[in-house]
Design a protein around this motif. Structure first.
Motif, mmCIF file in Angstrom:
data_model
loop_
_atom_site.group_PDB
_atom_site.id
_atom_site.type_symbol
_atom_site.label_atom_id
_atom_site.label_comp_id
_atom_site.label_asym_id
_atom_site.label_seq_id
_atom_site.Cartn_x
_atom_site.Cartn_y
_atom_site.Cartn_z
ATOM 1 N N ILE A 144 1.049 -1.269 -0.078
ATOM 2 C CA ILE A 144 -0.071 -0.005 -0.172
ATOM 3 C C ILE A 144 0.965 1.127 -0.093
ATOM 4 O O ILE A 144 0.612 2.327 -0.809
ATOM 5 C CB ILE A 144 -0.873 0.011 1.134
ATOM 6 C CG1 ILE A 144 -2.107 -0.987 0.874
ATOM 7 C CG2 ILE A 144 -1.606 1.431 1.441
ATOM 8 C CD1 ILE A 144 -3.041 -1.182 2.042
ATOM 9 N N LEU A 145 1.987 1.273 0.758
ATOM 10 C CA LEU A 145 2.768 2.276 0.838
ATOM 11 C C LEU A 145 3.564 2.587 -0.556
ATOM 12 O O LEU A 145 3.506 3.683 -0.994
ATOM 13 C CB LEU A 145 3.874 2.383 1.763
ATOM 14 C CG LEU A 145 5.233 3.304 2.063
ATOM 15 C CD1 LEU A 145 4.501 4.739 2.166
ATOM 16 C CD2 LEU A 145 6.098 2.816 3.070
ATOM 17 N N ILE A 146 3.862 1.272 -1.265
ATOM 18 C CA ILE A 146 4.381 1.569 -2.389
ATOM 19 C C ILE A 146 3.599 1.913 -3.491
ATOM 20 O O ILE A 146 3.907 3.146 -4.466
ATOM 21 C CB ILE A 146 4.812 0.108 -2.698
ATOM 22 C CG1 ILE A 146 6.173 -0.234 -1.957
ATOM 23 C CG2 ILE A 146 5.536 0.593 -4.232
ATOM 24 C CD1 ILE A 146 6.503 -1.698 -2.340
ATOM 25 N N ALA A 147 2.363 1.750 -3.301
ATOM 26 C CA ALA A 147 1.335 2.270 -4.520
ATOM 27 C C ALA A 147 1.034 3.769 -4.023
ATOM 28 O O ALA A 147 0.944 4.422 -4.982
ATOM 29 C CB ALA A 147 0.130 1.492 -4.246
ATOM 30 N N GLU A 148 0.949 4.140 -2.770
ATOM 31 C CA GLU A 148 0.650 5.470 -2.625
ATOM 32 C C GLU A 148 1.828 6.327 -3.096
ATOM 33 O O GLU A 148 1.766 7.252 -3.713
ATOM 34 C CB GLU A 148 0.623 5.752 -1.042
ATOM 35 C CG GLU A 148 -0.719 5.156 -0.758
ATOM 36 C CD GLU A 148 -0.674 5.387 1.146
ATOM 37 O OE1 GLU A 148 0.359 5.605 1.516
ATOM 38 O OE2 GLU A 148 -1.719 5.181 1.657
ATOM 39 N N GLN A 149 3.188 5.962 -2.999
ATOM 40 C CA GLN A 149 4.204 6.711 -3.486
ATOM 41 C C GLN A 149 4.338 6.676 -5.059
ATOM 42 O O GLN A 149 4.824 7.518 -5.733
ATOM 43 C CB GLN A 149 5.591 6.094 -2.901
ATOM 44 C CG GLN A 149 5.589 6.180 -1.588
ATOM 45 C CD GLN A 149 5.615 7.712 -0.954
ATOM 46 O OE1 GLN A 149 6.144 8.545 -1.553
ATOM 47 N NE2 GLN A 149 4.804 7.799 0.141
ATOM 48 N N THR A 157 11.155 8.840 -10.173
ATOM 49 C CA THR A 157 12.272 8.746 -9.654
ATOM 50 C C THR A 157 12.458 9.438 -8.487
ATOM 51 O O THR A 157 13.179 9.097 -7.308
ATOM 52 C CB THR A 157 13.457 9.024 -10.789
ATOM 53 O OG1 THR A 157 13.328 8.335 -11.987
ATOM 54 C CG2 THR A 157 14.701 8.756 -10.304
ATOM 55 N N ASP A 158 12.283 10.673 -8.469
ATOM 56 C CA ASP A 158 12.323 11.453 -7.386
ATOM 57 C C ASP A 158 11.691 11.015 -6.060
ATOM 58 O O ASP A 158 12.193 11.201 -4.982
ATOM 59 C CB ASP A 158 11.941 13.105 -7.502
ATOM 60 C CG ASP A 158 12.247 14.052 -6.783
ATOM 61 O OD1 ASP A 158 13.547 13.791 -6.008
ATOM 62 O OD2 ASP A 158 11.645 14.802 -6.317
ATOM 63 N N THR A 159 10.160 10.574 -6.337
ATOM 64 C CA THR A 159 9.491 10.209 -5.273
ATOM 65 C C THR A 159 10.086 8.663 -4.820
ATOM 66 O O THR A 159 10.075 8.740 -3.500
ATOM 67 C CB THR A 159 8.132 10.117 -5.660
ATOM 68 O OG1 THR A 159 7.682 11.330 -6.052
ATOM 69 C CG2 THR A 159 7.271 9.801 -4.450
ATOM 70 N N LEU A 160 10.146 7.918 -5.775
ATOM 71 C CA LEU A 160 10.642 6.477 -5.178
ATOM 72 C C LEU A 160 12.102 6.481 -4.618
ATOM 73 O O LEU A 160 12.216 5.537 -3.818
ATOM 74 C CB LEU A 160 10.212 5.599 -6.420
ATOM 75 C CG LEU A 160 8.833 5.419 -6.811
ATOM 76 C CD1 LEU A 160 8.718 4.307 -8.060
ATOM 77 C CD2 LEU A 160 7.850 4.998 -5.702
ATOM 78 N N ILE A 188 17.683 12.145 -9.852
ATOM 79 C CA ILE A 188 17.123 12.267 -11.185
ATOM 80 C C ILE A 188 18.277 12.967 -11.962
ATOM 81 O O ILE A 188 18.203 13.043 -13.262
ATOM 82 C CB ILE A 188 16.239 13.605 -10.872
ATOM 83 C CG1 ILE A 188 16.689 14.782 -10.076
ATOM 84 C CG2 ILE A 188 14.847 13.234 -10.300
ATOM 85 C CD1 ILE A 188 15.771 15.915 -10.099
ATOM 86 N N TYR A 189 19.236 13.642 -11.474
ATOM 87 C CA TYR A 189 20.451 14.005 -12.237
ATOM 88 C C TYR A 189 21.406 12.843 -12.767
ATOM 89 O O TYR A 189 21.979 12.958 -13.846
ATOM 90 C CB TYR A 189 21.399 15.046 -11.317
ATOM 91 C CG TYR A 189 20.544 16.119 -10.830
ATOM 92 C CD1 TYR A 189 20.102 17.011 -11.532
ATOM 93 C CD2 TYR A 189 20.205 16.158 -9.379
ATOM 94 C CE1 TYR A 189 19.391 18.148 -10.987
ATOM 95 C CE2 TYR A 189 19.437 17.250 -8.970
ATOM 96 C CZ TYR A 189 19.036 18.350 -9.902
ATOM 97 O OH TYR A 189 18.168 19.273 -9.283
#
Length: 306
Positions: free
Chosen positions: A4-9, A253-256, A286-287
Motif C-alpha cells: 500500500i505504501l509503495i502504491a501511494e508513493q 524517480t524523485d519520489t520512489l 534525477i541528475y
C-alpha cells in the motif's frame, strides 16, 4: 515496506510528474518554436500561484481562482514577450539568459511589493478534500488524484492542439522552418506571442494547482524550473511527448528514490548512517538519470538526431 505504501508513493510520483509536465511542456514549446532560453518561466508559475491565492481569498471560489491564474499567467507571458522577449530573437543565448534572469528579479520584487514577503495559502476546495478509497484498500487524497487526472487531460488536449489544429500545424512548422512559414503569410510575431502565452498559461495552471498543497511564496518557481529543464533534457528539447515521458520519469524517480534508497542502504551499510547516505543519493537520483539518458542518447529520449 507494505504494498500500500509503495502504491501511494507511485501515485505521488505520478502527481509530481504530471505537474512537472505542465511546466516542461510550455518550456519546450517556447524553446522549440522560438529557440529561446527562458529562465523566467518559473516566475510565470509563481504568478499563477499568487493570482489563484489572491482570487480564492477574494471570491471563495477555487474554480474562479484557477481560471484567474490561467488568464493572469497568459497575460503576463504575452506582455513579457511583446515588451522584452521580442527583442531577443536575433541575439545569442547569453543575452537571452541575462535578460530572462533579470525578469526573475523583476517578478520576484514585484510580487513581494504586491503581496508582501509572507507566504499565502490556497485551500483545497471542499468537494475535493479528504481521502478516497482505491482498489486494494488504498486511502489516497482526492485532490492529488484530481491533479493526476487534470494533468493527463491537459496533456491530451495539448497533443490534440499540436497535432489536429491549424495553430498546431503552424507551431510545428515554426519549429522546423520559421522563415518559410513567414514567407507563406503566417504572422510570425503573433504566433510567437500565442506560443509564449500558451506556455505561460500552462506554467500558471501548474502553480495554481500545486499552490493548494504547499505554501505560495516568492521564489517558489525556481526549484520547479530546474526540474523542468531536467525533464526536457531527458525527453528531448522541442518534443511534447518527450516532455511528458521525461516528467513522469523524473517524478517517479524523485519520489520512489526518496523511499527505496534509504531502505537499500540499510541492507549494505550501518543503519545509523544509512538514512543520510540514502537521502543524499536520492536527491541526486534525477541528475544521475539525466546523465545516463544523455550518455545513451545525447539528444534525449525523443529529441531529433543530428
Amino acid at each position: 515496506m507494505s504494498p500500500i505504501l509503495i502504491a501511494e508513493q507511485v501515485l505521488n510520483g505520478l502527481q509530481s510528474g504530471v505537474m512537472l509536465f505542465l511546466m516542461a511542456a510550455g518550456l519546450t514549446l517556447i524553446f522549440g518554436v522560438m529557440g529561446l532560453i527562458n529562465l523566467a518561466h518559473g516566475s510565470l508559475y509563481m504568478v499563477g500561484a499568487f493570482a489563484a491565492a489572491a482570487l480564492a481569498g477574494a471570491t471563495g471560489s477555487f474554480l474562479l481562482a484557477l481560471l484567474g491564474a490561467l488568464v493572469a499567467a497568459a497575460l503576463a507571458g504575452a506582455l513579457v514577450e511583446i515588451v522584452v522577449i521580442r527583442r531577443l530573437y536575433s541575439t545569442d543565448h547569453l543575452d537571452q539568459v541575462l535578460a530572462t534572469f533579470a525578469l526573475i528579479l523583476i517578478f520576484s520584487e514585484g510580487t513581494r511589493w504586491l503581496f508582501g514577503s509572507f507566504p499565502l495559502y490556497l485551500d483545497i476546495p471542499a468537494a475535493l478534500s479528504g481521502p478516497v478509497t482505491l482498489p486494494g484498500g488504498i486511502q489516497y487524497p482526492l485532490y492529488r488524484l484530481t491533479l493526476i487526472g487534470a494533468g493527463l487531460a491537459v496533456a491530451l488536449g495539448l497533443w490534440l492542439l499540436i497535432e489536429r489544429t491549424r495553430l498546431g500545424i503552424q507551431i510545428r512548422a515554426g519549429e522546423n522552418d520559421r522563415e518559410m512559414i513567414a514567407a507563406l503569410g503566417v504572422d510570425i510575431s503573433r504566433l510567437y506571442t500565442v506560443v509564449f502565452a500558451l506556455g505561460a498559461a500552462l506554467a500558471g495552471m501548474a502553480g495554481a494547482l500545486v499552490g493548494a498543497i504547499q505554501s505560495v511564496q516568492v521564489g517558489m518557481g525556481e526549484p520547479v524550473l530546474i526540474l523542468a529543464f531536467v525533464v526536457i533534457v531527458i525527453g528531448g528539447i522541442g518534443s511534447i511527448k518527450g516532455a511528458f515521458v521525461g516528467a513522469l520519469l523524473v517524478g517517479l524517480t524523485d519520489t520512489l528514490g526518496g523511499i527505496f534508497l534509504p531502505e537499500l542502504f540499510k541492507l549494505v551499510t550501518d543503519p545509523a548512517t544509512a538514512t543520510s547516505w540514502g537521502s543524499s543519493l536520492a536527491s541526486m537520483a534525477i541528475y544521475i538519470l539525466m546523465s545516463l539518458v544523455l550518455i545513451w542518447r545525447p539528444t534525449g529520449l525523443f529529441g531529433a538526431r543530428a
